[in-house]
Design an enzyme around this catalytic site. Structure first.
Site, PDB file in Angstrom:
ATOM      1  N   ASP A 160      53.693-120.603  41.637  1.00  0.00           N
ATOM      2  CA  ASP A 160      54.834-120.839  42.715  1.00  0.00           C
ATOM      3  C   ASP A 160      55.689-119.934  42.503  1.00  0.00           C
ATOM      4  O   ASP A 160      56.102-119.823  41.240  1.00  0.00           O
ATOM      5  CB  ASP A 160      55.014-122.341  42.956  1.00  0.00           C
ATOM      6  CG  ASP A 160      55.620-122.618  44.353  1.00  0.00           C
ATOM      7  OD1 ASP A 160      55.832-121.459  45.199  1.00  0.00           O
ATOM      8  OD2 ASP A 160      56.119-123.687  44.342  1.00  0.00           O
ATOM      9  N   LEU A 163      52.276-131.687  43.193  1.00  0.00           N
ATOM     10  CA  LEU A 163      50.953-131.066  42.740  1.00  0.00           C
ATOM     11  C   LEU A 163      50.335-130.284  44.004  1.00  0.00           C
ATOM     12  O   LEU A 163      49.278-129.482  43.840  1.00  0.00           O
ATOM     13  CB  LEU A 163      50.009-132.298  42.247  1.00  0.00           C
ATOM     14  CG  LEU A 163      50.277-132.566  40.805  1.00  0.00           C
ATOM     15  CD1 LEU A 163      49.203-133.809  40.569  1.00  0.00           C
ATOM     16  CD2 LEU A 163      50.234-131.488  39.916  1.00  0.00           C
ATOM     17  N   SER A 164      50.887-130.706  45.088  1.00  0.00           N
ATOM     18  CA  SER A 164      50.442-129.858  46.598  1.00  0.00           C
ATOM     19  C   SER A 164      48.914-129.970  46.616  1.00  0.00           C
ATOM     20  O   SER A 164      48.365-128.757  46.939  1.00  0.00           O
ATOM     21  CB  SER A 164      50.991-128.544  46.533  1.00  0.00           C
ATOM     22  OG  SER A 164      52.293-128.637  46.604  1.00  0.00           O
ATOM     23  N   LEU A 173      37.144-117.060  27.751  1.00  0.00           N
ATOM     24  CA  LEU A 173      37.983-118.266  28.548  1.00  0.00           C
ATOM     25  C   LEU A 173      37.104-117.899  29.921  1.00  0.00           C
ATOM     26  O   LEU A 173      36.770-116.590  30.611  1.00  0.00           O
ATOM     27  CB  LEU A 173      39.116-117.377  28.674  1.00  0.00           C
ATOM     28  CG  LEU A 173      40.170-118.276  29.608  1.00  0.00           C
ATOM     29  CD1 LEU A 173      41.384-118.492  28.901  1.00  0.00           C
ATOM     30  CD2 LEU A 173      40.517-117.352  30.883  1.00  0.00           C
ATOM     31  N   SER A 197      45.841-122.022  49.183  1.00  0.00           N
ATOM     32  CA  SER A 197      45.550-123.237  49.448  1.00  0.00           C
ATOM     33  C   SER A 197      44.718-123.284  50.819  1.00  0.00           C
ATOM     34  O   SER A 197      45.127-122.363  51.663  1.00  0.00           O
ATOM     35  CB  SER A 197      46.455-124.248  49.390  1.00  0.00           C
ATOM     36  OG  SER A 197      47.561-124.026  50.152  1.00  0.00           O
ATOM     37  N   GLY A 227      57.620-115.622  46.356  1.00  0.00           N
ATOM     38  CA  GLY A 227      58.413-115.028  47.522  1.00  0.00           C
ATOM     39  C   GLY A 227      59.646-115.241  47.163  1.00  0.00           C
ATOM     40  O   GLY A 227      60.401-114.350  47.766  1.00  0.00           O
ATOM     41  N   ARG A 228      60.505-116.261  46.585  1.00  0.00           N
ATOM     42  CA  ARG A 228      61.737-116.225  46.209  1.00  0.00           C
ATOM     43  C   ARG A 228      62.075-115.276  45.263  1.00  0.00           C
ATOM     44  O   ARG A 228      63.250-114.706  45.284  1.00  0.00           O
ATOM     45  CB  ARG A 228      62.096-117.590  45.621  1.00  0.00           C
ATOM     46  CG  ARG A 228      62.488-118.700  46.769  1.00  0.00           C
ATOM     47  CD  ARG A 228      62.141-120.031  46.269  1.00  0.00           C
ATOM     48  NE  ARG A 228      60.861-120.628  45.848  1.00  0.00           N
ATOM     49  CZ  ARG A 228      60.436-121.561  45.215  1.00  0.00           C
ATOM     50  NH1 ARG A 228      61.248-122.231  44.655  1.00  0.00           N
ATOM     51  NH2 ARG A 228      59.124-122.010  45.054  1.00  0.00           N
ATOM     52  N   ARG A 242      50.883-119.299  57.031  1.00  0.00           N
ATOM     53  CA  ARG A 242      51.694-118.141  56.715  1.00  0.00           C
ATOM     54  C   ARG A 242      51.544-117.211  57.639  1.00  0.00           C
ATOM     55  O   ARG A 242      50.606-117.082  58.184  1.00  0.00           O
ATOM     56  CB  ARG A 242      51.608-117.608  55.197  1.00  0.00           C
ATOM     57  CG  ARG A 242      51.883-118.759  54.283  1.00  0.00           C
ATOM     58  CD  ARG A 242      51.757-118.374  52.840  1.00  0.00           C
ATOM     59  NE  ARG A 242      52.185-119.386  51.894  1.00  0.00           N
ATOM     60  CZ  ARG A 242      53.055-119.310  50.880  1.00  0.00           C
ATOM     61  NH1 ARG A 242      53.111-117.960  50.350  1.00  0.00           N
ATOM     62  NH2 ARG A 242      53.390-120.388  50.055  1.00  0.00           N
ATOM     63  N   HIS A 253      53.942-111.164  45.494  1.00  0.00           N
ATOM     64  CA  HIS A 253      52.528-111.637  45.174  1.00  0.00           C
ATOM     65  C   HIS A 253      51.886-110.462  44.398  1.00  0.00           C
ATOM     66  O   HIS A 253      51.271-110.912  43.448  1.00  0.00           O
ATOM     67  CB  HIS A 253      52.009-111.842  46.502  1.00  0.00           C
ATOM     68  CG  HIS A 253      52.135-112.870  47.407  1.00  0.00           C
ATOM     69  ND1 HIS A 253      52.651-114.249  46.895  1.00  0.00           N
ATOM     70  CD2 HIS A 253      52.391-112.957  48.951  1.00  0.00           C
ATOM     71  CE1 HIS A 253      52.953-115.154  47.736  1.00  0.00           C
ATOM     72  NE2 HIS A 253      52.843-114.289  48.865  1.00  0.00           N
ATOM     73  N   GLU A 257      45.859-125.058  53.066  1.00  0.00           N
ATOM     74  CA  GLU A 257      47.402-124.954  53.948  1.00  0.00           C
ATOM     75  C   GLU A 257      47.961-123.618  53.898  1.00  0.00           C
ATOM     76  O   GLU A 257      48.689-123.245  55.012  1.00  0.00           O
ATOM     77  CB  GLU A 257      48.495-125.925  53.394  1.00  0.00           C
ATOM     78  CG  GLU A 257      48.169-127.498  53.268  1.00  0.00           C
ATOM     79  CD  GLU A 257      46.884-127.777  52.566  1.00  0.00           C
ATOM     80  OE1 GLU A 257      47.017-127.268  51.242  1.00  0.00           O
ATOM     81  OE2 GLU A 257      46.137-128.582  53.091  1.00  0.00           O
TER      82      GLU A 257
HETATM   83  C1  FPP Z   1      53.077-119.101  45.916  1.00  0.00           C
HETATM   84  O1  FPP Z   1      54.297-118.507  45.876  1.00  0.00           O
HETATM   85  C2  FPP Z   1      51.867-117.958  45.768  1.00  0.00           C
HETATM   86  C3  FPP Z   1      50.766-117.958  46.422  1.00  0.00           C
HETATM   87  C4  FPP Z   1      50.545-118.577  47.445  1.00  0.00           C
HETATM   88  C5  FPP Z   1      49.999-116.942  46.111  1.00  0.00           C
HETATM   89  C6  FPP Z   1      49.753-116.603  44.569  1.00  0.00           C
HETATM   90  C7  FPP Z   1      48.730-115.318  44.466  1.00  0.00           C
HETATM   91  C8  FPP Z   1      49.013-114.685  43.303  1.00  0.00           C
HETATM   92  C9  FPP Z   1      49.971-115.082  42.148  1.00  0.00           C
HETATM   93  C10 FPP Z   1      48.128-113.426  43.093  1.00  0.00           C
HETATM   94  C11 FPP Z   1      46.878-113.953  42.560  1.00  0.00           C
HETATM   95  C12 FPP Z   1      45.706-113.061  42.472  1.00  0.00           C
HETATM   96  C13 FPP Z   1      44.636-112.831  42.896  1.00  0.00           C
HETATM   97  C14 FPP Z   1      43.844-111.924  42.480  1.00  0.00           C
HETATM   98  C15 FPP Z   1      44.265-113.737  44.155  1.00  0.00           C
HETATM   99  P1  FPP Z   1      55.098-118.722  47.307  1.00  0.00           P
HETATM  100  O2  FPP Z   1      54.664-117.374  48.141  1.00  0.00           O
HETATM  101  O3  FPP Z   1      54.835-119.980  47.818  1.00  0.00           O
HETATM  102  O4  FPP Z   1      56.387-118.494  46.734  1.00  0.00           O
HETATM  103  P2  FPP Z   1      57.791-119.188  47.556  1.00  0.00           P
HETATM  104  O5  FPP Z   1      57.630-120.758  46.918  1.00  0.00           O
HETATM  105  O6  FPP Z   1      58.985-118.609  46.571  1.00  0.00           O
HETATM  106  O7  FPP Z   1      57.665-118.895  49.008  1.00  0.00           O
END
Ligand code: FPP
Length: 249
Positions: free
Chosen positions: A25, A204-205, A136, A70, A28-29, A76, A42, A72
């Site tokens: 998580d 845990l969302s 892994l 997710s 975005g921030r 977005r 991302h 949910e």
């Molecule tokens: C949550 O941060 C992040 C996501 C919903 C996307 C996570 C995806 C990746 C890290 C890339 C994964 C890689 C592959 C290959 C699929 P947020 O956008 O909710 O951040 P915020 O809470 O600051 O808005």
């Protein structure tokens, strides 16, 4: 006269969790702080994931389940969803070869049939390329929701009862676990020993609600794109210091 030896620093071996779940998580921030669009975060998050996967493998972690999208997250903005759905394509080209060389096996859980075709195909290619690897397991939770996972398990079990494959008395915790998405993991590795959530959120969302029943939880303020080998080590050190009792003494 006695002389006391200088106290030697004793190195306590780390107890490495066999299965780590990560709620990645804060992308975005992280991007906003750098005056960049959210998707920039991302992309950086995908790079962090590569570093953490290799570090986890080197530490002896056996399964890494990462919450990438997710059920949910469809709410977005369309452009952001599109960008995230394209990430596995880029991931396959840029990162999977290195993971393959590191003996990493790629798998996925979730309602993956509903993913866009190009997303699913990229992940299936990654699974096919790495399916004989023995190191892994990098387990992507994509279009994953814990309640949806339990609901589909209940539906399948109800159908088995209707088909007289077993009776309600036969339904045990082990049977239920066999109908969850994590059935695809080795039986003793299905439940995460440790769940990490980055970015300072403390919940845990809908991530692995059944499997997390006895997981140790670790929350950190670090934003996911900044989470690397050192941050992973700190989480494992903290885990090592905890004494897991599973309800016993
Ligand atoms: C949550 O941060 C992040 C996501 C919903 C996307 C996570 C995806 C990746 C890290 C890339 C994964 C890689 C592959 C290959 C699929 P947020 O956008 O909710 O951040 P915020 O809470 O600051 O808005």
């Amino acid at each position: 006269m006695f002389r006391f030896k200088k106290k030697e620093k004793i190195e306590i071996p780390l107890e490495v969790p066999k299965h780590i779940g990560i709620i990645m998580d804060g992308n975005g921030r992280w991007a906003k702080k750098r005056m960049q669009p959210r998707v920039f975060g991302h992309k950086a998050g995908m790079e962090a994931l590569q570093e953490v996967t290799i570090a986890a493998k080197n530490m002896g972690v056996q399964v890494l389940t990462v919450y990438a999208f997710s059920t949910e997250n469809w709410a977005r903005p369309e452009d952001e969803v599109k960008f995230i759905m394209h990430l596995p394509v880029e991931f396959y080209d840029r990162f999977v070869p290195e993971l393959h060389r590191n003996n990493v096996k790629i798998q996925m859980i979730g309602d993956t049939k509903k993913l866009p075709k190009e997303t699913l195909e990229a992940l299936e290619r990654a699974e096919a390329m790495t399916h004989l690897n023995t190191g892994l397991i990098l387990n992507f939770a994509l279009n994953y929701g814990g309640r949806a996972e339990i609901t589909q398990a209940v539906k399948q079990i109800a159908q088995e009862v209707l088909d007289a494959k077993f009776s309600p008395e036969d339904i045990t915790e082990e049977v239920i676990a066999d109908y969850l998405y994590t059935e695809s993991l080795p039986r003793i590795l299905r439940d995460p020993d440790l769940i990490i959530r980055t970015s300072g959120e403390i919940r845990l969302s809908n991530f692995l609600p059944w499997q997390a029943a006895y997981s140790e939880l670790y929350f950190t303020d670090v934003m996911w794109p900044d989470f690397g080998e050192e941050a992973l080590r700190s989480a494992v050190v903290e885990y090592s210091h905890r004494h897991r009792r599973f309800g016993g003494v």
